[in-house]
Scaffold this active site. Structure first.
Site, PDB file in Angstrom:
ATOM      1  N   GLY A  31       0.804  -1.219   0.000  1.00  0.00           N
ATOM      2  CA  GLY A  31       0.000   0.000   0.000  1.00  0.00           C
ATOM      3  C   GLY A  31       0.835   1.265   0.000  1.00  0.00           C
ATOM      4  N   ALA A  32       0.199   2.403   0.363  1.00  0.00           N
ATOM      5  CA  ALA A  32       0.784   3.738   0.198  1.00  0.00           C
ATOM      6  C   ALA A  32       1.268   3.827  -1.256  1.00  0.00           C
ATOM      7  CB  ALA A  32       1.906   4.015   1.191  1.00  0.00           C
ATOM      8  N   ALA A  35       3.282   5.932  -8.257  1.00  0.00           N
ATOM      9  CA  ALA A  35       3.292   5.599  -9.690  1.00  0.00           C
ATOM     10  C   ALA A  35       4.109   4.336  -9.995  1.00  0.00           C
ATOM     11  CB  ALA A  35       3.828   6.786 -10.483  1.00  0.00           C
ATOM     12  N   HIS A  37       4.173   1.485  -8.139  1.00  0.00           N
ATOM     13  CA  HIS A  37       3.228   0.373  -7.980  1.00  0.00           C
ATOM     14  C   HIS A  37       2.265   0.321  -9.177  1.00  0.00           C
ATOM     15  CE1 HIS A  37       3.900   1.295  -3.524  1.00  0.00           C
ATOM     16  NE2 HIS A  37       4.246   0.027  -3.604  1.00  0.00           N
ATOM     17  N   GLY A 149       8.787  -5.445  -8.702  1.00  0.00           N
ATOM     18  CA  GLY A 149       9.569  -4.278  -9.120  1.00  0.00           C
ATOM     19  C   GLY A 149      11.064  -4.543  -9.067  1.00  0.00           C
ATOM     20  N   LYS A 151      13.025  -2.283  -8.409  1.00  0.00           N
ATOM     21  CA  LYS A 151      13.429  -1.469  -7.256  1.00  0.00           C
ATOM     22  C   LYS A 151      13.930  -2.351  -6.110  1.00  0.00           C
ATOM     23  CE  LYS A 151      12.935   1.752  -3.925  1.00  0.00           C
ATOM     24  NZ  LYS A 151      12.334   1.068  -2.834  1.00  0.00           N
ATOM     25  N   SER A 188       7.250   4.051  -1.006  1.00  0.00           N
ATOM     26  CA  SER A 188       6.235   4.467  -0.020  1.00  0.00           C
ATOM     27  C   SER A 188       6.891   5.207   1.127  1.00  0.00           C
ATOM     28  CB  SER A 188       5.505   3.242   0.533  1.00  0.00           C
ATOM     29  OG  SER A 188       4.949   2.507  -0.525  1.00  0.00           O
ATOM     30  N   ARG A 189       8.158   4.914   1.390  1.00  0.00           N
ATOM     31  CA  ARG A 189       8.854   5.546   2.522  1.00  0.00           C
ATOM     32  C   ARG A 189       9.272   6.987   2.217  1.00  0.00           C
ATOM     33  NH1 ARG A 189      10.656   0.046   3.419  1.00  0.00           N
ATOM     34  NH2 ARG A 189      10.238  -0.550   5.567  1.00  0.00           N
TER      35      ARG A 189
HETATM   36  P1  AMP Z   1       5.946  -2.556  -1.701  1.00  0.00           P
HETATM   37  O1  AMP Z   1       4.573  -1.995  -1.532  1.00  0.00           O
HETATM   38  O2  AMP Z   1       7.029  -1.596  -1.364  1.00  0.00           O
HETATM   39  O3  AMP Z   1       6.099  -3.913  -1.055  1.00  0.00           O
HETATM   40  O4  AMP Z   1       6.114  -2.810  -3.264  1.00  0.00           O
HETATM   41  C1  AMP Z   1       5.225  -3.623  -3.976  1.00  0.00           C
HETATM   42  C2  AMP Z   1       5.835  -3.922  -5.323  1.00  0.00           C
HETATM   43  O5  AMP Z   1       6.033  -2.694  -6.032  1.00  0.00           O
HETATM   44  C3  AMP Z   1       7.216  -4.604  -5.206  1.00  0.00           C
HETATM   45  O6  AMP Z   1       7.316  -5.599  -6.210  1.00  0.00           O
HETATM   46  C4  AMP Z   1       8.152  -3.453  -5.444  1.00  0.00           C
HETATM   47  O7  AMP Z   1       9.409  -3.860  -5.973  1.00  0.00           O
HETATM   48  C5  AMP Z   1       7.386  -2.625  -6.457  1.00  0.00           C
HETATM   49  N1  AMP Z   1       7.861  -1.249  -6.453  1.00  0.00           N
HETATM   50  C6  AMP Z   1       8.059  -0.445  -5.374  1.00  0.00           C
HETATM   51  N2  AMP Z   1       8.570   0.742  -5.751  1.00  0.00           N
HETATM   52  C7  AMP Z   1       8.722   0.682  -7.098  1.00  0.00           C
HETATM   53  C8  AMP Z   1       9.218   1.593  -8.076  1.00  0.00           C
HETATM   54  N3  AMP Z   1       9.683   2.792  -7.766  1.00  0.00           N
HETATM   55  N4  AMP Z   1       9.217   1.192  -9.378  1.00  0.00           N
HETATM   56  C9  AMP Z   1       8.756  -0.040  -9.726  1.00  0.00           C
HETATM   57  N5  AMP Z   1       8.285  -0.932  -8.848  1.00  0.00           N
HETATM   58  C10 AMP Z   1       8.267  -0.585  -7.552  1.00  0.00           C
END
Ligand code: AMP
Length: 286
Positions: A31-32, A35, A37, A149, A151, A188-189
């Site tokens: 969540g949070a 673009a 995600h 991602g 990332k 998100s951070r």
């Molecule tokens: P998270 O909510 O941080 O667990 O991320 C959920 C998914 O979104 C994970 O597969 C992350 O690698 C991906 N993600 C997070 N930030 C980015 C970003 N800036 N660009 C592309 N994918 C991202």
């Protein structure tokens, strides 16, 4: 967009869709949403008939309770963003439904050393928690395609390894990192950064890019790592690691580093009180 909070409700919906042979793409998130995600959601929409995005702040992958407590939570806005891009299903389960008492949801996987360094070393138990939650989601959703991602470079390799070891029938698609205008990887951070720290936070991406130039010019990876740690040690910034690794095994590069086909630099930096991570392929394509 359909919204489900319970596992059984989501499963009955997906079972009905599968009768019509619809392919399912799945994006697990905490969540949070930003673009980055949404780029995963859009990619899934273009490759599947049904796209399911989950929002679940998974307690088992946090190694510090303070980090879990202050993780940003914006479910209302998240649902609006998902609906706006045309996501078909949002899944927001409760902890009790993901880890029901009496269910054995624990998982021990041999990650073949992929978890030994970087995030694995700095955040003990983190990847066990990631594998556990992704496996549980995959059991529930059973998608054709799973979107992760770039990332979180080490994380997507860990998930691919889990799928290989357990011989699961899912394809993992890694989507490039979405960045802010100044190059900071969306996260998100980022909303937790104060204004001054946010302004300086592009230093991660600038250092990664400079490392690429240095490697191309023939500098040794070890020397580049030392340089990068120094370059990012600034007031308010404390780098935890800057590692130039083989992009498949995540091992340090051998002396004849030119033999590595894919070379990736990964970094984690404390910016104020916020831990940021980023990475950049320095040579080769994923
Ligand atoms: P998270 O909510 O941080 O667990 O991320 C959920 C998914 O979104 C994970 O597969 C992350 O690698 C991906 N993600 C997070 N930030 C980015 C970003 N800036 N660009 C592309 N994918 C991202």
């Amino acid at each position: 967009m359909q919204l489900f909070k319970r596992v059984d409700q989501l499963q009955s919906f997906l079972n009905a869709e599968r009768v019509n042979n619809r392919s399912v793409g799945f994006i697990p998130t905490m969540g949070a949403l930003h673009a980055g995600h949404l780029s995963l959601v859009k990619r899934s929409l273009s490759e599947n008939q049904i796209t399911v995005a989950s929002i679940f702040v998974n307690p088992t992958q946090f190694n510090e309770t303070s980090d879990l407590d202050r993780y940003p939570r914006t479910p209302g806005k998240d649902l609006q963003k998902l609906a706006k891009v045309g996501c078909n299903v949002a899944f927001l389960p409760e902890v009790e439904d993901m880890y029901p008492p009496g269910h054995n949801t624990e998982l021990k996987i041999d990650f073949s050393g992929l978890d030994a360094r970087m995030e694995g070393a700095q955040r003990p138990g983190h990847f066990d928690g990631v594998a556990q939650v992704v496996k549980r989601f995959l059991d529930i959703v059973q998608p054709e395609n799973l979107y992760m991602g770039q990332k979180d470079y080490q994380q997507q390799l860990i998930v691919k390894q889990m799928i290989r070891v357990l011989d699961l029938p899912y394809q993992v698609i890694t989507v490039p990192t979405a960045r802010e205008e100044d190059g900071l990887a969306m996260s998100s951070r980022n909303v937790l950064l104060d204004i001054e720290t946010r302004q300086k936070a592009a230093i991660l991406y600038q250092t990664l890019q400079a490392a690429k130039t240095r490697l191309i010019k023939g500098e040794f990876p070890k020397d580049i790592e030392t340089w990068a740690m120094k370059a990012m040690t600034q007031p308010g910034f404390r780098p935890e690691y800057f590692s130039i690794v083989d992009g498949y095994s995540l091992q340090p590069l051998p002396d004849q580093e030119e033999l590595a086909e894919l070379v990736v630099a990964c970094t984690a930096v404390w910016a104020g009180g916020v831990r940021l991570i980023d990475n950049l392929p320095l040579r080769g394509n994923m």
